[in-house]
Design an enzyme around this catalytic site. Structure first.
Site, short mmCIF file in Angstrom:
data_model
loop_
_atom_site.label_atom_id
_atom_site.label_comp_id
_atom_site.label_asym_id
_atom_site.label_seq_id
_atom_site.Cartn_x
_atom_site.Cartn_y
_atom_site.Cartn_z
N ASP A 1 0.82 -1.21 0.00
CA ASP A 1 0.00 0.00 0.00
C ASP A 1 0.86 1.26 0.00
OD1 ASP A 1 0.85 -0.62 2.66
OD2 ASP A 1 -0.63 0.79 3.45
N GLU B 1 0.33 -1.45 5.45
CA GLU B 1 1.34 -1.02 6.42
C GLU B 1 1.06 0.39 6.90
OE1 GLU B 1 5.17 0.87 7.79
OE2 GLU B 1 3.86 1.45 6.14
#
Ligand SMILES: [Zn+2]
Length: 421
Positions: A92, A186
């Protein structure tokens, strides 16, 4: 003049790393704090599927994506008894700035001047970016000015992929078994919580999620959140005489009493802080939301105690007001856990030296997936990626430094192969 690479290996890897970065950043994988499922956004699944295909193409036949969006694969080692190591990057990008329609720009032979990007008047000025100034002669990748680049962490991902591709093509090089892992979410602190450490089966792992070339991190903040909730007495202002107890005004006094030297803007390096990131209030009830950070658990507890004491003192001046302080542990300093496995950081430093770096241990004023993974039993320090100005439209990366990071990952597999036994 183009700057030389840190090694022939890095030069060999550079074209592949760049090509991969340019490919991966075009898929929008921004995570979403208001998520209901894992991964928080579908783009992360799309990028994960692409990575599975590429890993299968490299011959990593067990490459797979699970329902939570984790991508894993194995590059079998060729030295009996060598430990299994993990190489990790996150899928991400930050929710803080747009990650859609990223159009990366490649600047050959950076001349050390101001880089003016085509959109939103975004400029990269070496005068305000001390890390940019020394990159004269590097090949740089930037955004077009109005999105993230996503080098955080697609530079790390490109480096892991290029390293694995190189190792797979060079079976003559002694290597430990490498487990590849790409993790979702994350940036919103979720991915590492769902990571199946047992199934991953590595003795230790390395995230490639840092910044400046040569840096290495085995220490992060230890982190808590603390919400101060003040309840007053709500009364119609026309009938309030002697009755209204205004929680908003009490909250204001708490804010004023917090020490200004204990804030993120007034601290650096190894100092901790109390950061007020939101205040929600009516006259009847006020909530001050804070995050509290330090590198040391005891000092973290002292900051929390200070916040509590200030709130208690203010609220004690009004006996009809009520106070509640809700403290939640967020993530620990990974150092506590990595100290029990000194070989893990030693191997990273050895790999950095073999690539020509004098390793710089830099504590991160934040957390990484490795903070959570190390606490959960998988020792996971962090290596540099060559990306900078993360979470902003000024994000950029050096191709030379990315190539060095990929080379460090290749060397790490060799360092661990020597530790067979
Ligand atoms: Zn990152």
């Amino acid at each position: 003049m183009t700057v030389a690479y840190t090694s022939e290996l890095a030069e060999t890897l550079s074209a592949d790393v760049l090509e991969r970065l340019l490919r991966y950043v075009r898929i929008d994988t921004q995570s979403d704090r208001a998520h209901a499922q894992s991964p928080s956004t579908p783009g992360q699944l799309e990028l994960g599927r692409l990575l599975v295909d590429e890993l299968l193409g490299l011959g990593l036949s067990d490459a797979a994506q699970d329902t939570d969006g984790f991508v894993t694969a194995t590059l079998p080692g060729n030295v009996d008894g060598a430990p299994v190591i993990g190489l990790l990057a996150h899928l991400d990008t930050s929710p803080d700035e747009s990650g859609a329609s990223v159009e990366p720009l490649v600047h050959r032979d950076y001349d050390g001047g101001v880089l003016t990007l085509p959109r939103r008047g975004t400029v990269l000025d070496p005068e305000h970016m001390p890390e940019l100034a020394p990159k004269v002669g590097h090949q740089l990748v930037t955004t077009s000015g109005d999105t993230l680049l996503g080098a955080d962490d697609k530079a790390g991902m490109a480096e892991v992929m290029a390293a694995v591709a190189y190792l797979a093509a060079h079976p003559e090089l002694p290597r430990a078994t490498v487990r590849v892992g790409f993790t979702p979410d994350e940036e919103i602190g979720e991915g590492a919580k769902l990571f199946d450490i047992e199934a991953f089966g590595a003795a230790c792992a390395y995230t490639l999620d840092g910044s400046e070339a040569g840096e290495f991190t085995d220490e992060t903040f230890t982190a808590a959140s603390a919400d101060v909730v003040i309840r007053g007495v709500e009364v119609h202002p026309g009938f309030a005489t002697g009755k209204l107890v205004n929680a908003a005004r009490l909250a204001g006094r708490v804010l004023v009493a917090l020490p200004p030297e204990l804030t993120p803007e007034a601290t650096s390096e190894r100092d901790g802080f109390i950061h007020v990131y939101a205040v929600e209030s009516t006259a009847g009830e006020a909530t001050i939301r804070t995050i509290v950070r330090d590198f040391d658990d005891e000092r973290l507890a002292e900051h929390v105690a200070l916040l509590r004491r200030i709130a208690e003192e203010v609220v004690a001046t009004e006996p009809r007001a009520q106070l509640e302080v809700e403290v939640k542990h967020q993530y620990p300093n990974m150092r506590t856990f990595l100290d029990q496995h000194p070989g893990v950081s030693d191997a990273a430093e050895e790999a950095l030296r073999r690539e020509g770096f004098e390793p710089k241990r830099v504590p991160i004023r934040g957390g990484t997936d490795g903070s959570i993974l190390s606490a959960r039993g998988l020792p996971t320090p962090n290596l540099f990626t060559g990306g900078h100005e993360f979470h902003s439209v000024r994000e950029w990366a050096s191709v030379q430094d990315m190539a060095s990071a990929a080379a460090v990952a290749v060397r790490l597999a060799g360092v661990w192969a020597e530790r067979a036994g």
